[in-house]
Design an enzyme around this catalytic site. Structure first.
Site, mmCIF file in Angstrom:
data_model
loop_
_atom_site.group_PDB
_atom_site.id
_atom_site.type_symbol
_atom_site.label_atom_id
_atom_site.label_comp_id
_atom_site.label_asym_id
_atom_site.label_seq_id
_atom_site.Cartn_x
_atom_site.Cartn_y
_atom_site.Cartn_z
ATOM 1 N N TYR A 17 0.843 -1.146 -0.074
ATOM 2 C CA TYR A 17 -0.052 0.027 0.056
ATOM 3 C C TYR A 17 0.982 1.139 -0.011
ATOM 4 C CZ TYR A 17 -4.799 0.178 1.406
ATOM 5 O OH TYR A 17 -6.304 0.325 1.127
ATOM 6 N N HIS A 167 -13.867 6.398 0.740
ATOM 7 C CA HIS A 167 -12.721 5.418 0.699
ATOM 8 C C HIS A 167 -12.697 4.439 1.752
ATOM 9 C CE1 HIS A 167 -11.208 8.477 -2.312
ATOM 10 N NE2 HIS A 167 -10.629 7.489 -2.718
ATOM 11 N N ARG A 197 -0.818 9.688 -9.554
ATOM 12 C CA ARG A 197 -0.617 8.219 -9.086
ATOM 13 C C ARG A 197 -1.132 7.323 -10.048
ATOM 14 N NH1 ARG A 197 -4.814 5.834 -6.096
ATOM 15 N NH2 ARG A 197 -3.543 4.419 -4.962
ATOM 16 N N ASN A 199 -3.405 3.459 -10.279
ATOM 17 C CA ASN A 199 -4.081 2.712 -9.375
ATOM 18 C C ASN A 199 -4.288 1.348 -10.360
ATOM 19 O OD1 ASN A 199 -5.411 1.748 -7.050
ATOM 20 N ND2 ASN A 199 -7.504 2.818 -7.678
ATOM 21 N N GLU A 239 -5.490 2.979 -13.744
ATOM 22 C CA GLU A 239 -5.946 4.235 -13.924
ATOM 23 C C GLU A 239 -4.863 4.948 -13.397
ATOM 24 O OE1 GLU A 239 -9.165 4.610 -11.156
ATOM 25 O OE2 GLU A 239 -10.572 3.351 -12.272
ATOM 26 N N TYR A 290 -11.691 -7.065 -2.188
ATOM 27 C CA TYR A 290 -12.024 -5.557 -2.746
ATOM 28 C C TYR A 290 -11.746 -5.305 -4.105
ATOM 29 C CZ TYR A 290 -12.025 -0.272 -3.022
ATOM 30 O OH TYR A 290 -12.417 0.875 -3.267
ATOM 31 N N LYS A 291 -10.846 -5.887 -4.665
ATOM 32 C CA LYS A 291 -10.534 -5.354 -6.033
ATOM 33 C C LYS A 291 -11.482 -6.504 -7.012
ATOM 34 C CE LYS A 291 -6.030 -3.331 -5.664
ATOM 35 N NZ LYS A 291 -5.982 -2.178 -6.377
#
Lengths: 316, 268
Positions: A17, A167, A197, A199, A239, A290-291
């Site tokens: 992370y 979030h 950034r 993702n 992304e 989560y993904k």
């Protein structure tokens, strides 16, 4: 998507992370790729068919929307002078999109001079999804967005919500105080400054538009992944996210450029194959859940291991 | 002349590519204002960094109340143009020693006749009147204060006593909130590099670390943005910032304004 321009997101061979942001110079919020026309046409089709799903705004966002309209058109013309031009006469602006052979005219901050809201206009000329976050005295709030290519989220649902609340579903983000640090980081971004950034997640099939609202259509594909079809069906979704401080209204523009690359293409790049494999292998189960990867994680691992084995055999 | 910060006084909506600042000549010989008044001429080139905004207008406010004293008026000039352009309700209360000494008096009177009130009176009477103004505001009013430290402290604490939430109170200081009357030199060991740096009385910890080649990021140099924060491992810190919370101060400091006593050890 050409493998040469794909923004590969991993730099380490283990999932970790981080607020992996870097300062952008020049602070351009947009990138035009070879897929420009194709993606713009898809965007416009989605906007026409499901406008409420793809564009939402609160009245307080209007001034910042104007600022975004002018800023993004400026940046397009500056970054890609052969594709776009922008001329100004007092408050009157004329934008020419040479790729689409279109022209947009407006009077800055004159709502009567435009048919759509400013953010809804400018979003139709860029591949990025554009989100406006109001920087309020008690936090950042999502106040407007043109969102055609979301990765399993809903603009309708999050409109008006606070950045932190949006979030909190991310595993572990609340307990560690991580999201508060990110929010403070964003609140410190100076005028005319942009940060970027990357993702990542995974999409089954080459589909950019995966909103929560149509989950029934694309979510079921997750069950169909086998180690045999994974190369073709499974796509690494990246992304490229950029944050920019609007100098006049002091709000934050958030742009998301989504790139897809099939595993078939990805594994051609030796280094990427290795890094992707290690990241998926070491992914914790809560992040995999989560993904949305848990359902077919074993199949993907199987595919990647087999590919690596085959490559090794070929070398021998 | 070194680094100075000045408020931009332009109308943010103007379509010109220029920045305007206003500088009061405060008369000290080494000061930045004297330098700008006496040594800078039309056509000279001065290096400037891009604008920052540590005193933003909060457009979610139901009403804006601007409280200025002396040259503290400068940030409000662009704010008023902005608010007027946005059609948001605001009022300016501007105090000065006299009409003659009051910068931008006629411009303000001309452009904002209904929104502005001036106070050229004895301090006691001014306080009485301003406090009445502050007591009588609608819910959702945001207060912006800019002027000398004593002025800001007086009205910020009065607003807090009246029950204004912290989120609705905004102030911009010309200089760090608390100034060490006499800054003493101190020494710092940076744990990552193992380097020990002497910080002279006329320099900041940030300057000393950067001169030693230790890259601390920074932005405002006024202790308000938090960019130059470092972890404090050991030693006593004199905090001068207006950014860190009390809890954060137990383990962090902002190197642009805060200082140490004797010896500190920090981690960048």
């Amino acid at each position: 998507m050409s493998i040469h321009s794909f923004p590969f997101p991993f730099s380490k061979e283990e999932y970790a992370y981080s607020n992996n942001s870097s300062l952008l110079d020049p602070p351009w919020m947009i990138t035009v790729t070879d897929d420009y026309k194709k993606e713009i046409m898809l965007k416009r089709k989605l906007l026409q068919q499901n406008h409420d799903r793809c564009f939402r705004s609160l009245p307080i966002s209007l001034e910042s929307q104007w600022e975004v309209l002018r800023l993004v058109l400026h940046q397009l013309a500056e970054a890609y002078p052969s594709h776009f031009s922008l001329s100004q006469n007092g408050k009157e602006f004329k934008f020419q999109n040479h790729l689409l052979e279109e022209e947009v005219q407006f009077v800055f901050r004159d709502n009567a001079s435009i048919d759509l809201e400013p953010l809804d206009i400018v979003g139709r000329h860029v591949q990025e999804d554009l989100i406006l976050m109001g920087d309020r005295s008690d936090g950042l709030f999502l106040e407007a967005g043109q969102l055609c290519f979301p990765s399993n989220w809903s603009l309708t649902f999050v409109l008006g919500m606070e950045f932190k609340s949006i979030h909190y579903p991310v595993p572990g983000i609340k307990d560690s105080g991580f999201i508060e640090k990110v929010e403070r980081f964003i609140s410190r971004i100076g005028p005319n400054t942009a940060w970027e950034r990357k993702n990542w997640s995974i999409t089954i099939s080459e589909k950019l538009d995966t909103p929560l609202e149509t989950y029934a259509d694309w979510g079921r594909l997750r069950k169909e992944v086998t180690h045999e079809n994974a190369g073709e069906m499974v796509h690494l979704r990246v992304e490229v996210q950029r944050l920019y401080r609007l100098p006049i209204n002091h709000d934050i523009l958030f742009s998301i450029h989504t790139y897809l690359l099939s595993l078939e293409e990805l594994v051609q790049h030796e280094q990427w194959l290795k890094m992707f494999y290690e990241n998926i292998r070491t992914l914790s189960s809560d992040i995999a859940d989560y993904k949305g990867i848990s359902q077919y994680k074993d199949e993907v691992i199987h595919f990647l291991e087999k590919t690596m084995d085959d490559k090794e055999k070929m070398i021998r | 002349m070194g680094l100075r910060q000045y408020s931009l006084i332009n109308d943010p909506f103007q379509e010109k590519s220029e920045f305007t600042i206003a500088v009061k000549n405060v008369g000290t010989k080494e000061g930045g204002s004297a330098f700008l008044h006496h040594h800078v001429h039309t056509g000279d080139v001065i290096e400037a960094s891009g604008p920052e905004n540590f005193f933003p207008v909060r457009t979610e406010a139901r009403h804006h109340l601007l409280l200025a004293a002396g040259i503290g008026i400068t940030p409000f000039l662009s704010m008023m143009a902005f608010l007027k352009g946005m059609n948001q309700p605001f009022e300016l209360h501007y105090s000065g020693s006299s009409e003659h000494e009051c910068a931008f008096y006629s411009t303000i009177k001309e452009n904002y006749p209904d929104e502005s009130t001036f106070y050229f009176m004895k301090r006691e009477q001014k306080e009485r009147e301003l406090k009445k103004v502050l007591e009588d505001q609608p819910v959702g009013t945001h207060i912006y204060i800019c002027g000398p430290s004593s002025f800001m402290d007086t009205y910020l604490s009065y607003c807090k006593n009246l029950g204004y939430p912290d989120e609705n109170l905004h102030s911009e200081r010309f200089r760090p909130a608390k100034i060490t009357q006499k800054p003493y030199p101190f020494s710092v060991t940076e744990k990552n590099t193992g380097k020990t740096v002497q910080v002279q009385s006329n320099q900041s910890l940030l300057e000393a670390l950067r001169e030693e080649g230790i890259p601390v990021p920074y932005a405002c140099r006024m202790g308000v943005c938090g960019t130059c924060e470092v972890n404090v491992c050991n030693g006593e810190v004199i905090h001068h910032d207006t950014f860190l919370t009390e809890d954060e101060r137990k383990e962090k400091m902002l190197t642009c304004v805060s200082r140490g006593k004797g010896h500190l050890s920090v981690r960048v």
